[in-house]
Design an enzyme around this catalytic site. Structure first.
Site: not given
Length: 441
Positions: A267-269, A271-272
Site C-alpha cells: 500500500l505504501y508503494a 500511495t507514492k
C-alpha cells in the site's frame, strides 16, 4: 514444341520440355526423382528466413505503426502515407535537452547563484534534516516543517531538530494536512520554494496501518498542492519525495523512470505512485511543474530505526538475532544520505516545465547477505541470523538507473557503501543510538 528462348532473357523450363537442359537451374519438388536432401534443407532454410523477416516486419509495424499517418499532399491533391517519429515517453524527454554539467551546477549552488526561502516539510525526518542543513550551507533560507508523529522515536526526531537549530535553521511544528497552518507559514516566512519530504514511511508498517498511509501520503499531498495553487507558488518546480517502492514487482532491471508501473507490492508503494499521478494532474489543471524523487534505500547518520542498516547494526551490536528475509538473496541499492541530498538540492536549479520523475540511487545493488557481513566487520561482532523467506510487501531487487539524474541534475553519488557504513556505525556508537530503536522490530 518448346518455345525458343531469347539470348537476353532466361526462360523457366520444365523437365517435360523437349529443349530442357541440365545446365539450367530447376525448381524441384520433394516428389521429383532428383530432389535431394540438400535441396530439402535449402527449401526449409528459405522458408525459415522468410518467416523471420515477416515477423520482424510485423514487430516493426507494431512498434512504429502509430507513426504511419495519412498526410495530405496539397500539391498533388492526394492523401499519401508518411512516416513520422513516435513521441518520446514523457520521462525520456530529458535526453533531448541540454545536459547539466558539474561546473554549471557548482556555479548555481555557489554564492552568485539564486537564493530561495525554502519550506522543507518532513524536516524532523532523516532526509529532511540533512536537506535543510545543506540548503543553509549554500546560502538558502530553509524553514523546517514537521508534525513530529510517533511512528518511531520522537526523541530521535527532536535530536534532528536540535541539529538544525545549531545550524541556524528555523523550525515550525505543523501538519501538512493543516492548510491554514501551511498558508500561515508560507506567508510569514515569504516562502518561494517547497521541498515536500513529509510522508508516512515504511513498507511493512503499511500492512497493519493502511489509514495512516492514505491520509498522510495522499490526502495531505493534495492539500499541500491546493495550498501551492492558492499561494501562487506555481512558477517554479514543486519538489517532492516519491519512492523506489513504486517499481513494485517490476522484473526489468535496472529500474528506469519510463518503466510501466501497475503492480505495486505494498500500500505504501501505491500511495507514492498516487502522488506521482496527482502531481501530473495538477500540471494538467494548474500548470504546476514538479520533480518527484524515487529514493533508493537511504542510509546514514541520524537514519530511520525501521531500516535494515539501523536494525542490523543495533542487533548485531547487542548480540541479538536478526531476521534476514529472502534468505539473504534480496538485493538493495543502498544510497548514502549525502548523495541523496545532493540530488534534492540540485533540483532547485532545474525546471523542465513538465512533471519529472527521477531516480536517486547509488546504481550498485548488493546482496543482503553481503551487506550483513559488511555490518558485522564494522561492528566487530558476528551476527546471529534467523534466515526466513520473503516478507510480504517486499521486492527481491531494487536497482536504480541514474542516467536521468546524472544528465538533468549533474548528480554524482560518490560515497561507496563501505565508507558509508563506517560513518553510520561510528555515529551509532557515539550517540548510543540503540536507545532510539523500535521495540516492535
Amino acid at each position: 514444341m518448346a518455345v525458343i528462348e531469347s539470348n537476353s532473357l532466361p526462360l523457366r523450363r520444365t523437365p517435360s520440355s523437349p529443349t530442357f537442359s541440365n545446365s539450367l537451374p530447376l525448381r524441384r519438388t520433394p516428389s521429383s526423382p532428383s530432389f535431394s536432401k540438400h535441396a530439402q534443407l535449402g527449401a526449409v532454410t528459405r522458408n525459415f528466413w522468410v518467416r523471420v523477416l515477416a515477423l520482424l516486419a510485423c514487430a516493426f509495424v507494431w512498434n512504429y505503426g502509430s507513426g504511419l499517418q495519412m498526410v495530405d499532399n496539397m500539391d498533388a491533391g492526394v492523401t499519401t502515407p508518411k512516416w513520422v517519429p513516435l513521441p518520446t515517453h514523457p520521462q525520456e524527454a530529458y535526453t533531448n535537452r541540454k545536459e547539466m554539467h558539474h561546473t554549471e551546477m557548482a556555479e548555481l549552488r555557489g554564492p552568485q547563484g539564486p537564493k530561495y526561502n525554502v519550506l522543507v516539510t518532513g524536516a524532523a525526518g532523516f532526509v529532511g534534516m540533512f536537506t535543510a542543513i545543506e540548503l543553509k550551507r549554500i546560502g538558502m533560507n530553509p524553514i523546517g516543517y514537521d508534525n513530529i508523529n510517533s511512528y518511531y522515536s520522537t526523541e530521535l526526531k527532536q535530536l534532528r531538530i536540535e541539529e538544525m537549530e545549531r545550524n541556524g535553521i528555523k523550525f515550525v511544528k505543523g501538519d501538512v494536512c493543516d492548510k491554514e497552518k501551511l498558508m500561515q507559514t508560507i506567508q510569514e516566512h515569504d516562502i518561494t520554494r517547497i521541498i515536500h519530504l513529509a510522508a508516512q514511511a515504511g513498507v511493512r508498517y503499511s500492512l497493519d496501518h493502511p489509514d495512516e498511509y492514505t491520509r498522510n501520503n495522499v490526502d495531505c499531498f493534495v492539500k499541500l498542492l491546493e495550498t501551492v495553487v492558492k499561494a501562487g507558488l506555481t512558477k517554479d518546480a514543486f519538489i517532492y519525495a516519491s519512492s523506489s517502492s513504486v517499481y513494485g514487482n517490476n522484473v526489468k532491471i535496472p529500474f528506469r523512470e519510463s518503466d510501466r508501473l501497475d503492480d505495486p507490492a505494498s500500500l505504501y508503494a501505491a500511495t507514492k505512485r498516487s502522488d506521482e499521478l496527482i502531481a501530473q494532474s495538477y500540471f494538467n489543471l494548474h500548470n504546476i511543474s514538479s520533480i518527484g524523487f524515487r529514493f533508493f534505500t537511504v542510509y546514514g547518520p541520524f537514519g530511520r530505526p525501521d531500516m535494515a542498516p539501523w536494525i542490523f547494526t543495533d542487533k548485531i551490536s547487542n548480540k541479538e538475532t536478526i531476521r534476514v528475509f529472502n534468505h539473504g538473496q534480496s538485493k538493495r541499492d543502498f544510497t548514502y544520505v549525502d548523495d541523496i541530498v545532493q540530488g534534492v538540492v540540485n533540483s532547485l536549479f532545474v525546471n523542465s516545465g513538465q512533471p519529472e520523475l527521477i531516480n536517486l540511487g547509488n546504481g550498485r545493488p548488493i546482496l543482503l547477505a553481503d551487506f550483513v557481513r559488511l555490518v558485522e566487520s564494522n561492528v566487530g561482532s558476528k551476527a546471529i541470523i534467523d534466515s526466513v523467506g520473503m516478507q510480504k510487501g517486499d521486492v527481491p531487487v531494487t536497482y536504480a538507473d541514474i542516467s536521468k539524474a546524472r544528465r538533468m541534475l549533474a548528480y554524482n553519488p560518490s560515497t561507496p557503501l563501505e565508507d558509508g557504513i563506517v560513518k553510520f556505525v561510528t555515529w551509532f556508537r557515539e550517540y548510543n543510538a540503540s536507545q532510539y530503536r523500535m521495540n516492535s522490530r
